[in-house]
Design a protein around this motif. Structure first.
Motif, PDB file in Angstrom:
ATOM      1  N   GLY A 233       5.345   3.069   1.024  1.00  0.00           N
ATOM      2  CA  GLY A 233       5.901   3.189   2.359  1.00  0.00           C
ATOM      3  C   GLY A 233       5.923   4.581   2.933  1.00  0.00           C
ATOM      4  O   GLY A 233       6.571   4.822   3.949  1.00  0.00           O
ATOM      5  N   ASP A 236       1.085   6.494   6.952  1.00  0.00           N
ATOM      6  CA  ASP A 236       0.184   5.443   7.395  1.00  0.00           C
ATOM      7  C   ASP A 236      -1.252   5.842   7.123  1.00  0.00           C
ATOM      8  O   ASP A 236      -1.526   6.982   6.744  1.00  0.00           O
ATOM      9  CB  ASP A 236       0.383   5.159   8.891  1.00  0.00           C
ATOM     10  CG  ASP A 236       1.712   4.473   9.169  1.00  0.00           C
ATOM     11  OD1 ASP A 236       2.012   3.492   8.460  1.00  0.00           O
ATOM     12  OD2 ASP A 236       2.436   4.923  10.076  1.00  0.00           O
ATOM     13  N   HIS A 292       0.595  -3.112   3.843  1.00  0.00           N
ATOM     14  CA  HIS A 292       0.820  -1.667   3.662  1.00  0.00           C
ATOM     15  C   HIS A 292       0.699  -1.292   2.177  1.00  0.00           C
ATOM     16  O   HIS A 292       1.523  -0.567   1.618  1.00  0.00           O
ATOM     17  CB  HIS A 292       2.197  -1.250   4.203  1.00  0.00           C
ATOM     18  CG  HIS A 292       2.233   0.165   4.698  1.00  0.00           C
ATOM     19  ND1 HIS A 292       2.342   1.247   3.858  1.00  0.00           N
ATOM     20  CD2 HIS A 292       2.153   0.695   5.943  1.00  0.00           C
ATOM     21  CE1 HIS A 292       2.358   2.361   4.553  1.00  0.00           C
ATOM     22  NE2 HIS A 292       2.240   2.056   5.831  1.00  0.00           N
ATOM     23  N   SER A 378      11.379   0.369  -1.566  1.00  0.00           N
ATOM     24  CA  SER A 378      10.212   0.466  -2.443  1.00  0.00           C
ATOM     25  C   SER A 378      10.633   0.648  -3.897  1.00  0.00           C
ATOM     26  O   SER A 378      10.045   0.054  -4.816  1.00  0.00           O
ATOM     27  CB  SER A 378       9.319   1.627  -2.009  1.00  0.00           C
ATOM     28  OG  SER A 378       8.795   1.411  -0.722  1.00  0.00           O
TER      29      SER A 378
END
Length: 466
Positions: A233, A236, A292, A378
């Motif tokens: 996480g 990007d 992701h 996470s």
């Protein structure tokens, strides 16, 4: 019959099934539309394939092999399972046994090669430094013409124009082995081409001389630690970068399929294909930006758990199996074929399990120091034990933290909707198949105290496991 088992390491089902060699194998025998990896990473899946047990039963998991001073060999657990370990059972029954492995997790020092009389560890010929290492001054002096070859040597497992990640060495060793005339035989192969870093060799690399420079810049950005950070996480990814990674990965899978074709040709040229059962599969898939995620970390999605599976040869009924099948059933099926009978791998439940490995938690701390704060969600995913139970189109996912969801994979292949409320009876039925996560199971022995040597550890670090 002779038996050949091929694991195309890290190969997603949706990529492999379209390959010419895998498609031909499927048409010649039996294909499986929904085959499930017992775990989303190499070590526990290979242990399940050879023992026929779930990870929670054989206990060969990340927590079992990771100690405070590094990875330890689970050989004592394997030896405790010798009476059901496929290679050892076949050896006792008179089979000659051979293994060629490009992954150190399936190596003699780790212990999973019990029962194999000849083991060829091709990964030792494919030195792989950590992807985060800089190319250095030497690369900059080479200019554009030499940069790709040098970077392929550093970042890949082969020089693009001249070699591969161990497949050629494996086939050469297998041809020598066949020349010895040992029959019947059980041959196992682990082929690592689809695993990151993605540097497909020769004509399987879709990028020309100019495009290769762009592709390598993407590979340098997306080294192991950054893939882990993204999956946890942090940050990007540029869609253009993801497209390059996906294209390179597809080239790797195409090369692995071509390698499978050469293996089948080798058996045919030796006059053995008609009397040999060939099983081709993968130990897990790969995330390519979905959910992701990159690589195979902190995920129980079908991008990791859905794997290809095809069997062909004497005693294998032709056709397609549409129900869910676990690779844990392969050991029983291959043992049955060795005895002249068909044991349907779809007869038992399809279950996948993931016990978060200690090294992934430590890896999260490492990337946190470099890339920024790891979200608590996470870290929770890394610490949670997960079980997926399959029935028809449904997948029930339960975590040791009390979370649970039900997914209709036919209607929602991306697993975005929880349908437990609309199918409470299915959720209740599959919940009963989750079972305890003791980590003990049939393997009562503890891992041995020996820490894996520096060469193995360095290679595993380069692959992103440590």
């Amino acid at each position: 019959p002779n038996l050949v088992l091929v694991v195309l390491d890290t190969a997603r089902a949706d990529h492999v099934r379209a390959g010419p060699a895998f498609s031909a194998l499927s048409r010649a025998g039996r294909s499986f539309r929904r085959s499930v990896a017992p775990a989303p990473w190499t070590l526990p899946t290979h242990a399940s394939i050879l023992s026929g047990l779930r990870p929670s039963e054989h206990g060969i998991t990340g927590a079992a092999v990771m100690g405070p001073h590094g990875a330890r060999s689970p050989r004592s657990r394997v030896e405790a399972l010798a009476d059901r370990w496929l290679s050892e059972v076949l050896r006792r029954d008179g089979y000659s046994t051979f293994a060629a492995t490009a992954n150190p997790w399936f190596g003699a020092a780790v212990g999973l090669t019990v029962g194999f009389e000849e083991v060829v560890e091709t990964w030792r010929e494919a030195r792989l430094p950590k992807l985060s290492d800089p190319l250095g001054q030497a690369d900059r002096r080479r200019g554009r013409a030499g940069r790709y070859v040098h970077a392929a040597r550093v970042y890949g497992r082969r020089v693009a124009a001249r070699g591969d990640g161990g497949g050629r060495a494996a086939l050469a060793a297998f041809r020598r082995y066949l020349g010895g005339g040992r029959r019947p035989f059980f041959a196992f192969f682990n082929v690592m081409e689809p695993h990151a870093p993605y540097v497909p060799p020769g004509r399987h690399n879709p990028y020309g001389p100019v495009g290769r420079a762009t592709a390598l810049r993407v590979l340098r950005r997306w080294h192991t630690d950054r893939m882990i950070a993204f999956s946890l996480g942090i940050g990007d990814a540029d869609p253009a970068d993801l497209e390059v990674l996906r294209t390179l990965y597809a080239g790797e899978v195409a090369y692995a399929d071509a390698w499978l074709g050469r293996l089948l040709d080798t058996l045919d040229e030796a006059g053995l294909l008609g009397e040999t059962v060939v099983a081709a599969t993968s130990d897990h898939g790969e995330n390519l930006g979905e959910h992701h995620r990159l690589s195979h970390i902190a995920s129980m999605h079908e991008t990791l758990l859905s794997v290809p599976l095809a069997l062909a040869g004497p005693g294998v009924p032709p056709g397609e199996e549409t129900g869910a099948v676990s690779l844990s059933a392969l050991a029983g099926t291959l043992r049955g074929l060795a005895e002249g009978r068909w044991e349907d791998p779809a007869a038992g439940p399809a279950v996948a399990e993931y016990e978060s490995a200690a090294f992934q938690v430590s890896g999260a701390r490492r990337v946190e120091e470099r890339f920024g704060h790891v979200p608590e969600e996470s870290l929770r995913l890394l610490r949670t034990r997960w079980t997926a139970v399959y029935e028809g189109p449904f997948k029930y996912l339960a975590g040791s933290d009390g979370s649970a969801s039900l997914h209709d994979l036919d209607a929602d292949p991306a697993e975005e909707r929880d349908v437990a409320a609309s199918h409470p009876e299915v959720a209740a039925r599959l919940r009963a198949g989750v079972g305890p996560w003791s980590g003990e199971g049939a393997a009562s022995g503890e891992p041995g105290p020996e820490v894996l040597d520096a060469e193995i550890t360095a290679h595993l670090e380069g692959l992103g496991y440590l």
